[in-house]
Design an enzyme around this catalytic site. Structure first.
Site, PDB file in Angstrom:
ATOM      1  N   TYR A   1      -7.047   5.710   5.076  1.00 11.17           N
ATOM      2  CA  TYR A   1      -7.000   5.289   3.527  1.00 11.17           C
ATOM      3  C   TYR A   1      -6.043   4.058   4.211  1.00 11.17           C
ATOM      4  O   TYR A   1      -6.465   2.909   3.752  1.00 11.17           O
ATOM      5  CB  TYR A   1      -6.175   6.051   2.219  1.00 11.17           C
ATOM      6  CG  TYR A   1      -6.795   5.209   1.387  1.00 11.17           C
ATOM      7  CD1 TYR A   1      -7.371   5.386   0.434  1.00 11.17           C
ATOM      8  CD2 TYR A   1      -5.478   4.612   0.807  1.00 11.17           C
ATOM      9  CE1 TYR A   1      -7.630   4.186  -0.247  1.00 11.17           C
ATOM     10  CE2 TYR A   1      -5.289   3.791  -0.342  1.00 11.17           C
ATOM     11  CZ  TYR A   1      -6.664   3.594  -0.809  1.00 11.17           C
ATOM     12  OH  TYR A   1      -6.821   3.309  -1.845  1.00 11.17           O
TER      13      TYR A   1
ATOM     14  N   ASP B   1     -11.178   5.975  -2.349  1.00 13.28           N
ATOM     15  CA  ASP B   1     -10.826   6.697  -2.958  1.00 13.28           C
ATOM     16  C   ASP B   1     -10.746   6.892  -4.485  1.00 13.28           C
ATOM     17  O   ASP B   1     -11.918   7.207  -4.793  1.00 13.28           O
ATOM     18  CB  ASP B   1      -9.501   5.784  -3.893  1.00 13.28           C
ATOM     19  CG  ASP B   1      -9.072   4.130  -5.204  1.00 13.28           C
ATOM     20  OD1 ASP B   1     -10.866   4.904  -5.315  1.00 13.28           O
ATOM     21  OD2 ASP B   1      -9.079   3.542  -4.644  1.00 13.28           O
TER      22      ASP B   1
ATOM     23  N   GLU C   1       1.042  -1.313  -0.136  1.00 10.29           N
ATOM     24  CA  GLU C   1       0.117  -0.411  -0.080  1.00 10.29           C
ATOM     25  C   GLU C   1       0.588   1.210  -0.239  1.00 10.29           C
ATOM     26  O   GLU C   1       0.625   1.906  -0.657  1.00 10.29           O
ATOM     27  CB  GLU C   1      -0.586   0.126   1.520  1.00 10.29           C
ATOM     28  CG  GLU C   1      -2.231  -0.896   1.052  1.00 10.29           C
ATOM     29  CD  GLU C   1      -2.746  -0.583   0.022  1.00 10.29           C
ATOM     30  OE1 GLU C   1      -2.989   0.674  -0.741  1.00 10.29           O
ATOM     31  OE2 GLU C   1      -3.281  -1.371  -0.251  1.00 10.29           O
TER      32      GLU C   1
END
Length: 308
Positions: free
Chosen positions: A133, A151, A48
């Site tokens: 996030y 997103d 990520e």
DNA sequence: TTCCTGCAGC
DNA sequence: GCTGCAGGAA
């Protein structure tokens, strides 16, 4: 909104069918990234963090190399900061602040969490460099315990398919209502895949066999604008672009009838429409004034060719 | 003091 | 996308 007003946006009545269609589409076929084959939170976190700044093809190699060198949080925590930052630089991963955060987060997991990752988004956010996030992504992909990811891909899909207004709160709510409870892992993968494969900035609804065509507002109306899609280029810029296409097209075809040329240079050409004959005639007139194109009337039709 | 929003910088 | 900081609110 009053009850007499028609609902202009919102999820379809049959949300269950919408969910099933997307999950079935994802499970039938999707890109195989290596991090989609693990549920190790550390490996997920590394992917990520890398993905936030680099295109995915480049990330694959870097991710594999990184985990080969530091296979666990314990290994990374023991590493020298300079080596981690050096790795970042060597693999052109951009802002090396993120290498620093990753190193820091590994040490946090070791010292504050006794070597085992926290599992909820709230706890994960305590880790350095992990915001809302990333926390949600790790909770989803490692523990199947996340909320709906929001997103730019998800926003674009929701905006087009269900006319969700361009507002963070509205997107959050819609994304959350859409996600089936307890299935964040497959769901977040699937909806992001949809935004990446079928519903990118330039949509590929039919080619990608988009599972939401039956419900999609954009598919129905043909309006594929989206919050992150650059709005129409400035008038001058777009005009310049179309002048170029006219020239390139006429070089290839010698001469073309007006409407034929129109369809060649823009997909949304309709003779009577917004960018139709009137628009094209004006464009050709300018090109003729500049001595680049010749326009002739011939038995009722208009024909354009390059100026000889 | 703590929390939140906005904004800059990485 | 995240942090860090500044300025305003509770």
């Amino acid at each position: 909104m009053t009850d007499t007003e028609a609902m202009e946006w919102g999820l379809p009545e049959d949300v269950a069918a919408v969910r099933e269609a997307l999950i079935a589409w994802y499970e039938a076929d999707h890109r195989e990234f290596p991090w989609r084959r693990t549920d190790d939170p550390y490996e997920i976190l590394v992917s990520e963090v890398m993905s936030q700044q680099t295109q995915l093809e480049r990330v694959v190699t870097a991710w594999e190399d990184f985990l080969e060198r530091w296979p666990t949080t314990a290994d990374l925590a023991d590493a020298d900061r300079a080596d981690v930052v050096g790795f970042w630089t060597d693999h052109s991963l951009g802002y090396n602040n993120r290498a620093k955060y990753l190193h820091e987060a590994a040490q946090q997991v070791e010292t504050e969490y006794d070597g085992s990752f926290p599992e909820t988004p709230d706890e994960l956010q305590e880790l350095m460099g992990v915001g809302p996030y990333t926390a949600n992504a790790v909770a989803s992909f490692a523990f199947n315990a996340g909320d709906a990811v929001v997103d730019t891909n998800v926003k674009r899909v929701c905006y087009r398919a269900f006319d969700i207004p361009d507002d963070d709160g509205a997107f959050e709510e819609a994304a959350s209502d859409l996600m089936p409870d307890g299935r964040s892992r497959v769901w977040n993968n699937a909806i992001m895949e949809l935004g990446g494969i079928a519903c990118g900035q330039t949509p590929r609804c039919d080619e990608a066999r988009c599972p939401w065509r039956a419900w999609c507002s954009a598919y129905e109306t043909g309006d594929f604008t989206a919050p992150d899609v650059p709005t129409q280029p400035s008038f001058d810029g777009s005009r310049r672009q179309f002048r170029g296409r006219v020239i390139a097209t006429l070089r290839e075809y010698d001469e073309l009838e007006l409407d034929t040329l129109g369809h060649r240079i823009r997909v949304d050409y309709t003779p009577e429409g917004q960018h139709g004959r009137e628009w094209l005639t004006g464009l050709l007139a300018d090109l003729a004034d500049d001595g680049l194109v010749a326009v002739e009337e011939r038995d009722g039709g208009t024909v354009a060719r390059l100026q000889r």
